[in-house]
Design an enzyme around this catalytic site. Structure first.
Site, PDB file in Angstrom:
ATOM      1  N   THR A  15       0.825  -1.205   0.000  1.00 32.28           N
ATOM      2  CA  THR A  15       0.000   0.000   0.000  1.00 32.28           C
ATOM      3  C   THR A  15       0.861   1.258   0.000  1.00 32.28           C
ATOM      4  OG1 THR A  15      -0.179   0.024   2.416  1.00 32.28           O
ATOM      5  CG2 THR A  15      -1.879  -1.175   1.218  1.00 32.28           C
ATOM      6  N   ASP A  16       0.249   2.353  -0.416  1.00 32.07           N
ATOM      7  CA  ASP A  16       0.948   3.635  -0.428  1.00 32.07           C
ATOM      8  C   ASP A  16       0.588   4.436   0.831  1.00 32.07           C
ATOM      9  OD1 ASP A  16      -1.607   4.685  -0.881  1.00 32.07           O
ATOM     10  OD2 ASP A  16      -1.261   5.015  -3.016  1.00 32.07           O
ATOM     11  N   GLN A  17       1.009   5.669   0.884  1.00 33.85           N
ATOM     12  CA  GLN A  17       0.790   6.511   2.057  1.00 33.85           C
ATOM     13  C   GLN A  17      -0.699   6.734   2.331  1.00 33.85           C
ATOM     14  OE1 GLN A  17       2.935  10.168   1.831  1.00 33.85           O
ATOM     15  NE2 GLN A  17       2.460  10.777   3.925  1.00 33.85           N
TER      16      GLN A  17
END
Length: 135
Positions: A15-17
């Protein structure tokens, strides 16, 4: 037509931020589903390579409809609509646990003779295993 479903759970590292699956990971999800689909036919990528044939990707498409998020159990539906010849086309639909369509995609691969480094037909054993799905 050959259809196969594979499930995987989104890992935190994917996942990203914002907490969404990073877009680049969808290609990896396609690869996991494609590999498991081929294994399900009885001919794995490894077996193809041992027969002297590799399958590089020559085209990739991906459409993002809704974000997948951390810890969701995804179902990747992989479809081969046409009998493989020199090329093989995989279509993907990724659903979350609520059966909401999150992503669609396509990869096209080509069978390549590893010694000649030239496109070739799939090994006969692979053709024999796939043929019943297209009769």
């Amino acid at each position: 037509m050959y259809v196969f479903e594979h499930q995987l759970r989104v890992r935190y590292a994917e996942t990203d931020q914002m907490g969404y699956v990073y877009y680049g990971n969808y290609a990896a999800y396609y690869e996991v589903a494609r590999t498991e689909m081929l294994r399900n036919t009885g001919i794995s990528y490894r077996a193809l390579e041992e027969m002297g044939v590799m399958l590089p990707v020559i085209e990739l498409q991906s459409k993002f409809i809704q974000a997948a998020t951390y810890d969701e159990l995804l179902t990747i539906k992989t479809t081969i609509r046409e009998e493989p010849n020199i090329r093989i086309k995989f279509e993907y639909e990724i659903f979350n646990e609520a059966a909401v369509l999150l992503n669609t995609g396509m990869t096209q691969l080509v069978f390549v003779d590893m010694q000649k480094n030239r496109p070739c037909r799939p090994p006969q054993i692979f053709q024999d295993k796939m043929r019943p799905y297209f009769e």
